[in-house]
Design an enzyme around this catalytic site. Structure first.
Site, PDB file in Angstrom:
ATOM      1  N   ALA A  80       0.821  -1.204   0.000  1.00 35.03           N
ATOM      2  CA  ALA A  80       0.000   0.000   0.000  1.00 35.03           C
ATOM      3  C   ALA A  80       0.856   1.255   0.000  1.00 35.03           C
ATOM      4  CB  ALA A  80      -0.921   0.011   1.225  1.00 35.03           C
ATOM      5  N   SER A  81       0.266   2.338  -0.471  1.00 33.77           N
ATOM      6  CA  SER A  81       0.871   3.658  -0.459  1.00 33.77           C
ATOM      7  C   SER A  81       2.244   3.617  -1.133  1.00 33.77           C
ATOM      8  CB  SER A  81       0.938   4.188   0.973  1.00 33.77           C
ATOM      9  OG  SER A  81       0.863   5.601   0.961  1.00 33.77           O
ATOM     10  N   GLY A  82       3.344   3.837  -0.395  1.00 30.95           N
ATOM     11  CA  GLY A  82       4.661   3.750  -1.014  1.00 30.95           C
ATOM     12  C   GLY A  82       4.921   2.381  -1.603  1.00 30.95           C
TER      13      GLY A  82
ATOM     14  N   MET B   9       4.308   8.333   2.146  1.00 26.52           N
ATOM     15  CA  MET B   9       3.252   7.593   1.457  1.00 26.52           C
ATOM     16  C   MET B   9       3.159   6.275   2.198  1.00 26.52           C
ATOM     17  SD  MET B   9       3.989   8.505  -2.541  1.00 26.52           S
ATOM     18  CE  MET B   9       5.680   7.969  -2.510  1.00 26.52           C
TER      19      MET B   9
END
Length: 256
Positions: free
Chosen positions: A51-53, A247
């Site tokens: 997720a995110s990064g 992130m």
């Protein structure tokens, strides 16, 4: 980079199992994956969390394969800045600052941020979020309307992520390996090699502190203390972005 420069490596499967982290670190990893992709196929295999990064770096792959229950997406950005003013007062620590411009001390941990500093930092966060969504649109061939519907920090299961276009197909690590071998046109003449594991900071720190790694059980109450410290150090060590921008999932997920 090592794998890109190794002529014996014909394809790479990147196993991603991460809630994300530093915005700068995510971009550095993604840039290397883009260079790698120019020379050999890169297939991302998503684990429990990507997720995110973790999603940011995955975009550079030729193909993204998620497990049905992978927690992915979390296309969002936040800023985290420490403030030790109250703590400093409690322990009798004072701060002296010499600066040459109003914003020269923006990254200080000795006081709260001013309104001007917060506005500047919020602009940085918004700029990175805009870049995040733009790159998702370009890499995944989605319209900005489709990206916005799937982003804004939302998380998706692997099955749902496939439906909204964030991943290419649902499957496990073995599928990713087979896809990589096929993309590189290796036929049946190939072997699988796992890239060496890097020991985490928390494990190295605890070994220095206790003379042992986390794989060895210490007598109580040292073992309980070691486990608590390991978790806290592992979490804290992820917050090391030079600009304080991340992130990352803003919470911890524990899957048993």
């Amino acid at each position: 980079r090592d794998l890109r420069l190794d002529d014996d490596v014909q394809a790479v499967v990147l196993r991603v199992n991460s809630p994300g982290g530093s915005a700068i670190a995510s971009e550095v990893i993604k840039e290397e994956l883009e260079l790698l992709r120019e020379e050999k196929p890169v297939i991302v295999s998503m684990g429990n969390v990507a997720a995110s990064g973790g999603y940011w770096i995955s975009m550079a792959a030729n193909e993204i394969i998620a497990q049905p229950n992978t927690i992915t997406g979390s296309i969002g950005v936040f800023g985290l800045f420490f403030n030790l003013e109250d703590f400093s007062e409690n322990v009798g620590l004072s701060w002296d600052v010499v600066q040459t411009s109003p914003l020269a001390n923006t990254q200080t941990i000795s006081r709260p941020k001013t309104e001007e500093e917060l506005a500047l930092l919020e602009r940085f966060v918004n700029q990175i979020y805009q870049r995040f969504t733009t790159e998702v649109s370009e890499w995944r061939n989605l319209s900005m309307e489709e990206v916005e519907a799937a982003s804004q920090g939302r998380i998706w299961s692997g099955l749902a992520a496939e439906r909204v276009g964030l991943v290419d197909r649902v499957g496990g690590l073995q599928m990713a390996i087979e896809v990589a071998a096929e993309a590189a046109e290796l036929g049946d003449e190939w072997t699988l090699q796992e890239y060496p594991r890097t020991r985490p900071f928390a494990e190295r720190f605890l070994e220095e502190l206790f003379g042992t790694s986390s794989q060895v059980v210490l007598p109580e109450p040292l073992e309980s203390f070691r486990q608590q410290m390991e978790t806290q150090l592992s979490n804290l060590s992820t917050y090391n972005d030079p600009q304080g921008l991340y992130m990352r999932l803003p919470f911890e997920i524990e899957i048993e």
